[in-house]
Design a protein around this motif. Structure first.
Motif, PDB file in Angstrom:
ATOM      1  N   LEU A   4       0.859  -1.181   0.000  1.00  0.00           N
ATOM      2  CA  LEU A   4       0.000   0.000   0.000  1.00  0.00           C
ATOM      3  C   LEU A   4       0.898   1.235   0.000  1.00  0.00           C
ATOM      4  CD1 LEU A   4      -2.442  -1.322   2.733  1.00  0.00           C
ATOM      5  CD2 LEU A   4      -2.937  -1.181   0.299  1.00  0.00           C
ATOM      6  N   ASP A   5       0.316   2.399  -0.336  1.00  0.00           N
ATOM      7  CA  ASP A   5       1.155   3.602  -0.477  1.00  0.00           C
ATOM      8  C   ASP A   5       1.966   3.932   0.776  1.00  0.00           C
ATOM      9  OD1 ASP A   5      -1.108   4.253   0.917  1.00  0.00           O
ATOM     10  OD2 ASP A   5      -1.724   5.934  -0.365  1.00  0.00           O
ATOM     11  N   PHE A   6       1.391   3.741   1.978  1.00  0.00           N
ATOM     12  CA  PHE A   6       2.131   4.070   3.203  1.00  0.00           C
ATOM     13  C   PHE A   6       3.173   2.999   3.573  1.00  0.00           C
ATOM     14  CE2 PHE A   6      -1.657   1.795   4.633  1.00  0.00           C
ATOM     15  CZ  PHE A   6      -1.148   0.895   5.565  1.00  0.00           C
ATOM     16  N   GLU A   7       3.155   1.871   2.837  1.00  0.00           N
ATOM     17  CA  GLU A   7       4.126   0.798   3.095  1.00  0.00           C
ATOM     18  C   GLU A   7       5.358   0.893   2.193  1.00  0.00           C
ATOM     19  OE1 GLU A   7       1.548  -3.039   4.515  1.00  0.00           O
ATOM     20  OE2 GLU A   7       1.316  -2.466   2.417  1.00  0.00           O
ATOM     21  N   LEU A   8       5.429   1.922   1.332  1.00  0.00           N
ATOM     22  CA  LEU A   8       6.537   2.043   0.368  1.00  0.00           C
ATOM     23  C   LEU A   8       7.927   2.113   1.019  1.00  0.00           C
ATOM     24  CD1 LEU A   8       4.950   4.284  -2.411  1.00  0.00           C
ATOM     25  CD2 LEU A   8       5.319   1.826  -2.463  1.00  0.00           C
ATOM     26  N   PRO A   9       8.093   2.812   2.180  1.00  0.00           N
ATOM     27  CA  PRO A   9       9.426   2.780   2.831  1.00  0.00           C
ATOM     28  C   PRO A   9       9.885   1.357   3.172  1.00  0.00           C
ATOM     29  CG  PRO A   9       8.046   4.475   3.826  1.00  0.00           C
ATOM     30  CD  PRO A   9       7.170   3.704   2.897  1.00  0.00           C
ATOM     31  N   ILE A  10       8.922   0.487   3.530  1.00  0.00           N
ATOM     32  CA  ILE A  10       9.242  -0.921   3.836  1.00  0.00           C
ATOM     33  C   ILE A  10       9.684  -1.630   2.563  1.00  0.00           C
ATOM     34  CG2 ILE A  10       8.254  -3.131   4.618  1.00  0.00           C
ATOM     35  CD1 ILE A  10       6.338  -1.439   6.394  1.00  0.00           C
ATOM     36  N   LYS A  11       8.969  -1.368   1.471  1.00  0.00           N
ATOM     37  CA  LYS A  11       9.301  -1.979   0.185  1.00  0.00           C
ATOM     38  C   LYS A  11      10.728  -1.613  -0.233  1.00  0.00           C
ATOM     39  CE  LYS A  11       7.842  -2.207  -4.654  1.00  0.00           C
ATOM     40  NZ  LYS A  11       7.085  -1.583  -5.733  1.00  0.00           N
ATOM     41  N   GLU A  12      11.081  -0.322  -0.100  1.00  0.00           N
ATOM     42  CA  GLU A  12      12.427   0.143  -0.484  1.00  0.00           C
ATOM     43  C   GLU A  12      13.515  -0.563   0.321  1.00  0.00           C
ATOM     44  OE1 GLU A  12      12.431   4.416  -0.168  1.00  0.00           O
ATOM     45  OE2 GLU A  12      10.812   4.591  -1.649  1.00  0.00           O
ATOM     46  N   ARG A  58      -5.972   1.809   8.230  1.00  0.00           N
ATOM     47  CA  ARG A  58      -6.509   0.514   8.693  1.00  0.00           C
ATOM     48  C   ARG A  58      -7.588  -0.009   7.732  1.00  0.00           C
ATOM     49  NH1 ARG A  58      -4.178  -0.855  13.420  1.00  0.00           N
ATOM     50  NH2 ARG A  58      -3.663   0.796  14.884  1.00  0.00           N
ATOM     51  N   VAL A  59      -8.377   0.913   7.197  1.00  0.00           N
ATOM     52  CA  VAL A  59      -9.385   0.527   6.185  1.00  0.00           C
ATOM     53  C   VAL A  59      -8.671  -0.070   4.973  1.00  0.00           C
ATOM     54  CG1 VAL A  59     -11.127   1.398   4.567  1.00  0.00           C
ATOM     55  CG2 VAL A  59     -11.134   2.202   6.925  1.00  0.00           C
ATOM     56  N   GLN A  60      -7.574   0.571   4.547  1.00  0.00           N
ATOM     57  CA  GLN A  60      -6.797   0.061   3.409  1.00  0.00           C
ATOM     58  C   GLN A  60      -6.233  -1.319   3.698  1.00  0.00           C
ATOM     59  OE1 GLN A  60      -4.325   3.785   3.067  1.00  0.00           O
ATOM     60  NE2 GLN A  60      -4.576   3.419   0.883  1.00  0.00           N
ATOM     61  N   ASN A  66      -3.808  -9.305  -0.419  1.00  0.00           N
ATOM     62  CA  ASN A  66      -3.198 -10.545   0.081  1.00  0.00           C
ATOM     63  C   ASN A  66      -3.791 -11.009   1.405  1.00  0.00           C
ATOM     64  OD1 ASN A  66      -1.508 -10.301  -2.102  1.00  0.00           O
ATOM     65  ND2 ASN A  66       0.164  -9.386  -0.953  1.00  0.00           N
ATOM     66  N   ARG A  67      -4.720 -10.224   1.937  1.00  0.00           N
ATOM     67  CA  ARG A  67      -5.299 -10.551   3.244  1.00  0.00           C
ATOM     68  C   ARG A  67      -6.118 -11.843   3.167  1.00  0.00           C
ATOM     69  NH1 ARG A  67      -5.752  -7.407   7.829  1.00  0.00           N
ATOM     70  NH2 ARG A  67      -7.389  -8.065   9.239  1.00  0.00           N
ATOM     71  N   GLY A 270       0.222  -6.713   9.445  1.00  0.00           N
ATOM     72  CA  GLY A 270      -1.145  -7.143   9.146  1.00  0.00           C
ATOM     73  C   GLY A 270      -1.298  -8.655   9.083  1.00  0.00           C
ATOM     74  N   ALA A 271      -2.551  -9.103   8.994  1.00  0.00           N
ATOM     75  CA  ALA A 271      -2.872 -10.543   9.014  1.00  0.00           C
ATOM     76  C   ALA A 271      -2.185 -11.299   7.883  1.00  0.00           C
ATOM     77  CB  ALA A 271      -4.377 -10.735   8.917  1.00  0.00           C
TER      78      ALA A 271
END
Length: 317
Positions: A4-12, A58-60, A66-67, A270-271
């Protein structure tokens, strides 16, 4: 893995870690220390991001592609013991609402829940997890069977809402949901409800009345989705983040307002980040709550459930 957009730092950081490991494997350069530093930063970033999630984030997460969905939980919890039951004995078998008997250990349960699809074909087949009246009538038929044979009921909620089509209204969508709410308040067996994804409006309430209502950490439960709320109030979807905050739809808000009984913690990310751990946690919660509820007589069970819902919304000014 989708991000998701807010997870991009993790992706990098994950990409950096992969590159670092490849360099270490392909050359004689010792990159152990560098990899450790990236791993440390990755853990910290993950912790920071998931510790301070907004309602909209949290809605996202609750809609993450993948949930795990209802059947994923049932298959993981029950294994080969699950027997799916079909049809409402009136119209047809609604593929958006699934149900059947399954075992956790030696104890049988009647599992009921909305099922979404994981690609275009299955999403259409499952009608995007939006049940028709026959879906709710199937759920009620299964609950009544469970009551007859004294089997506890477990409802897994994950729906963007009941199907709003004209044919659904013609077949009595409102009546079907209202009938379920009425019958669930007086069902003489324990009902455990777990919100595993989206809990939208009457679509969720149609199988959402329970002795114990549990919510996974990154799920939501509300009368309306943030997008629909935004489009009604501001005539635009742009204010969905603001709507999500105002609706007080997260698990923490719900617990504070005493509308649910417990929040189930999810693994970091997340789950979907650690499915086996999520399945195990949900399985243990169902078993432990059933142990408490089976001590009550059918009369005590119904009275306690009625009292619980009667106290909701009471305001002491």
């Amino acid at each position: 893995m989708e991000y998701l957009d807010f997870e991009l730092p993790i992706k990098e950081l994950e990409e950096q870690l992969d590159k670092c490991m490849i360099i270490g494997e392909e050359s004689d350069v010792d990159v152990t220390e560098t990899c450790k530093q990236i791993e440390k930063k990755l853990t910290e970033t993950r912790k920071d991001i998931y510790k301070n999630l907004t309602a909209w984030q949290r809605v996202q997460l609750s809609r993450h592609p993948n949930r795990p969905y209802t059947l994923d939980y049932i298959k993981a919890i029950c294994g080969d013991t699950f027997l799916e039951l079909h049809g409402d004995r009136t119209v047809k078998d609604d593929k958006a609402m699934i149900g059947g008997l399954g075992k956790i250990g030696d104890q049988s349960y009647m599992f009921i829940g909305q099922q979404k699809g994981y690609n275009t074909k299955t999403r259409q087949y499952r009608n995007f997890g939006m049940a028709n009246p026959e879906g709710y009538r199937k759920a009620l038929r299964l609950m009544k069977s469970a009551e007859k044979f004294q089997v506890p009921v477990v409802c897994l909620i994950d729906t963007p809402g009941a199907y709003p089509g004209i044919e659904a209204e013609e077949r009595g969508q409102g009546e079907a949901i209202a009938r379920n709410i009425l019958e669930m308040t007086r069902l003489k067996v324990p009902i455990i409800v777990v919100i595993i994804g989206e809990g939208a409006s009457g679509g969720a309430l149609g199988i959402g009345v329970g002795d114990k209502v549990l919510m996974l950490e990154n799920t939501w439960y509300s009368v309306i989705s943030p997008e629909s709320c935004s489009s009604i109030l501001w005539r635009s979807w742009e204010y969905k983040e603001r709507a999500a905050e105002a609706l007080k739809l997260t698990a923490t808000d719900m617990k504070k307002l005493k509308l649910i009984d417990e929040i189930i913690r999810e693994p970091a990310g997340g789950a979907h980040a650690n499915r086996p751990k999520t399945f195990e946690t949900v399985k243990n919660k169902i078993s432990s709550h059933f142990e408490d509820l089976q001590k009550l007589s059918p009369k005590e069970l119904v009275n306690q459930r009625m009292d619980k819902y009667a106290q909701m919304g009471v305001f002491n000014g």
